[in-house]
Design an enzyme around this catalytic site. Structure first.
Site, PDB file in Angstrom:
ATOM      1  N   ASN A   9       0.758  -1.094   0.130  1.00  0.00           N
ATOM      2  CA  ASN A   9       0.162   0.018  -0.006  1.00  0.00           C
ATOM      3  C   ASN A   9       0.954   1.265  -0.090  1.00  0.00           C
ATOM      4  OD1 ASN A   9      -1.688   1.977   0.307  1.00  0.00           O
ATOM      5  ND2 ASN A   9      -2.263   1.487   2.521  1.00  0.00           N
ATOM      6  N   TRP A  10       1.007   1.909  -1.169  1.00  0.00           N
ATOM      7  CA  TRP A  10       1.902   3.033  -1.178  1.00  0.00           C
ATOM      8  C   TRP A  10       1.440   4.440  -0.668  1.00  0.00           C
ATOM      9  CZ3 TRP A  10       4.277   2.481  -6.966  1.00  0.00           C
ATOM     10  CH2 TRP A  10       4.998   1.219  -7.089  1.00  0.00           C
ATOM     11  N   LYS A  11       0.140   4.222  -0.207  1.00  0.00           N
ATOM     12  CA  LYS A  11      -0.476   5.434   0.406  1.00  0.00           C
ATOM     13  C   LYS A  11      -0.383   6.700  -0.539  1.00  0.00           C
ATOM     14  CE  LYS A  11      -0.308   3.316   4.713  1.00  0.00           C
ATOM     15  NZ  LYS A  11      -0.123   3.322   6.115  1.00  0.00           N
ATOM     16  N   HIS A  95      -9.637   1.193   4.496  1.00  0.00           N
ATOM     17  CA  HIS A  95      -8.290   1.542   5.306  1.00  0.00           C
ATOM     18  C   HIS A  95      -8.529   2.400   6.448  1.00  0.00           C
ATOM     19  CE1 HIS A  95      -4.344   2.551   6.394  1.00  0.00           C
ATOM     20  NE2 HIS A  95      -3.844   1.471   5.688  1.00  0.00           N
ATOM     21  N   GLU A  97      -7.028   4.695   7.488  1.00  0.00           N
ATOM     22  CA  GLU A  97      -6.863   6.199   7.359  1.00  0.00           C
ATOM     23  C   GLU A  97      -7.910   6.583   6.696  1.00  0.00           C
ATOM     24  OE1 GLU A  97      -2.957   5.535   5.605  1.00  0.00           O
ATOM     25  OE2 GLU A  97      -2.220   5.094   7.374  1.00  0.00           O
ATOM     26  N   GLU A 167      -5.737  -5.011  10.415  1.00  0.00           N
ATOM     27  CA  GLU A 167      -4.765  -3.984  10.536  1.00  0.00           C
ATOM     28  C   GLU A 167      -4.767  -3.182  11.974  1.00  0.00           C
ATOM     29  OE1 GLU A 167      -2.542  -2.673   6.582  1.00  0.00           O
ATOM     30  OE2 GLU A 167      -4.525  -1.567   6.861  1.00  0.00           O
ATOM     31  N   GLY A 173       2.074   2.283  10.647  1.00  0.00           N
ATOM     32  CA  GLY A 173       3.006   3.157  10.650  1.00  0.00           C
ATOM     33  C   GLY A 173       3.720   3.814  11.715  1.00  0.00           C
ATOM     34  N   SER A 213       3.200  -2.217  10.252  1.00  0.00           N
ATOM     35  CA  SER A 213       4.374  -2.190  10.628  1.00  0.00           C
ATOM     36  C   SER A 213       4.993  -3.510  10.324  1.00  0.00           C
ATOM     37  CB  SER A 213       4.887  -1.598  12.269  1.00  0.00           C
ATOM     38  OG  SER A 213       4.630  -0.317  12.224  1.00  0.00           O
ATOM     39  N   GLY A 234       2.646  -0.961   4.406  1.00  0.00           N
ATOM     40  CA  GLY A 234       2.795   0.268   3.912  1.00  0.00           C
ATOM     41  C   GLY A 234       4.269   0.776   3.711  1.00  0.00           C
ATOM     42  N   GLY A 235       4.929   1.134   4.939  1.00  0.00           N
ATOM     43  CA  GLY A 235       6.253   1.713   4.717  1.00  0.00           C
ATOM     44  C   GLY A 235       7.258   0.742   4.175  1.00  0.00           C
TER      45      GLY A 235
HETATM   46  P1  PGA Z   1       2.759   0.226   7.752  1.00  0.00           P
HETATM   47  O1  PGA Z   1       0.956   0.432   6.909  1.00  0.00           O
HETATM   48  O2  PGA Z   1       3.229  -1.082   7.226  1.00  0.00           O
HETATM   49  O3  PGA Z   1       3.531   1.427   7.151  1.00  0.00           O
HETATM   50  O4  PGA Z   1       2.346   0.294   9.058  1.00  0.00           O
HETATM   51  C1  PGA Z   1       0.379  -0.474   6.835  1.00  0.00           C
HETATM   52  C2  PGA Z   1      -0.953  -0.090   6.082  1.00  0.00           C
HETATM   53  O5  PGA Z   1      -1.195   1.123   6.377  1.00  0.00           O
HETATM   54  O6  PGA Z   1      -1.648  -0.655   5.280  1.00  0.00           O
END
Ligand code: PGA
Length: 258
Positions: A9-11, A95, A97, A167, A173, A213, A234-235
């Site tokens: 997930n590149w956000k 998600h 977010e 999640e 994050g 994470s 994500g990251g």
């Molecule tokens: P993260 O994000 O790996 O940076 O914690 C995961 C996500 O939001 O899908």
């Protein structure tokens, strides 16, 4: 046996040039990886270019969101059919977010899941508790409601392709990963819930990803858990090296148990 999936997930990172570079790097490194579904979910503006690069590769393209209408006067929104037309096979829905910053609710998430499936996209449906909910022992209850409400009214054949990502919001994050036991506990609960709502077969077939994470040094122990079938990353998906490392670790593990 469930086929593992590692989805990035590149956000809101990577303009189109950066996206092409990242996708290219991953593509070159994983071209011969066969036993993992590899997915990248770049921002909307990158989908066309990245989609073209990924045609006839072992990598799938996903979007990070979609609207539920097919078209119309909805300024700024993107329809699932539009995502299909640039090569998307997957779409992340609900998600945390999106829930937190853009007011998504179980009701809108449900409409999006339906719109995605109706358009032949595979939804990656995200659920998870906040820190406050975990600390007040509400994790199971919260996730149960999210799954039940998000899927209400759909029958199991309709949901055949569905992927669920657990999640925990406090782990996204933050560098604070859920322990494999904490993650497994919730994954097992979700599988059990799906068994009750649908059937044993359905609950055993559906893939449950962990996100929050996840990184090269913890993916192996997470993936070893019985009910964890992959990761939504994500990251660590923003760099070729770390993302590829996680794909390869997953692939090796899977090859061992096959
Ligand atoms: P993260 O994000 O790996 O940076 O914690 C995961 C996500 O939001 O899908």
């Amino acid at each position: 046996m469930r086929r593992p999936m590692i989805a990035g997930n590149w956000k809101m990172y990577k303009d189109v040039n950066e996206a092409v570079e990242l996708a290219n790097g991953i593509k070159r490194a994983v071209f011969d990886t066969e036993n993992v579904d590899i997915v990248v979910c770049p921002p909307f503006t990158d989908l066309g270019e990245v989609g073209e690069m990924l045609t006839e590769t072992n990598m799938g393209l996903g979007a990070q969101n979609c609207y539920w209408e097919a078209e119309g006067a909805y300024t700024g929104e993107i329809a699932p059919g539009m995502l299909k037309s640039v090569g998307c096979k997957y779409v992340i829905i609900g998600h945390s977010e999106r829930r937190k910053y853009f007011g998504e609710t179980e009701a809108t998430i449900k409409k999006k899941i339906k719109a995605a499936i109706d358009n032949g996209l595979i939804p990656i449906f995200c659920v998870g508790e906040t820190l406050e909910e975990r600390e007040s022992d509400k994790t199971m209850e919260v996730v149960k409601v999210q799954v039940t409400d998000g899927l209400k009214g759909f029958d199991e054949s309709y949901l055949e392709t569905l992927v669920i990502a657990y999640e925990p919001v406090w782990a996204i994050g933050t560098g604070k990963t859920a322990t494999p036991q904490q993650a497994q506990e919730v994954h097992a609960m979700i599988r059990d819930l799906l068994k009750g709502l649908y059937s044993e077969n359905f609950s055993q077939a559906i893939r449950l990803l962990y996100g929050g994470s996840a990184k090269p040094d913890n993916i192996e122990e997470l993936m070893k858990e019985e009910d964890i079938d992959g990761g939504l990353i994500g990251g660590a998906s923003l760099k070729v090296e770390s993302f590829v490392d996680m794909i390869k670790t997953t692939s090796h593990l899977y090859a061992q148990v096959q």
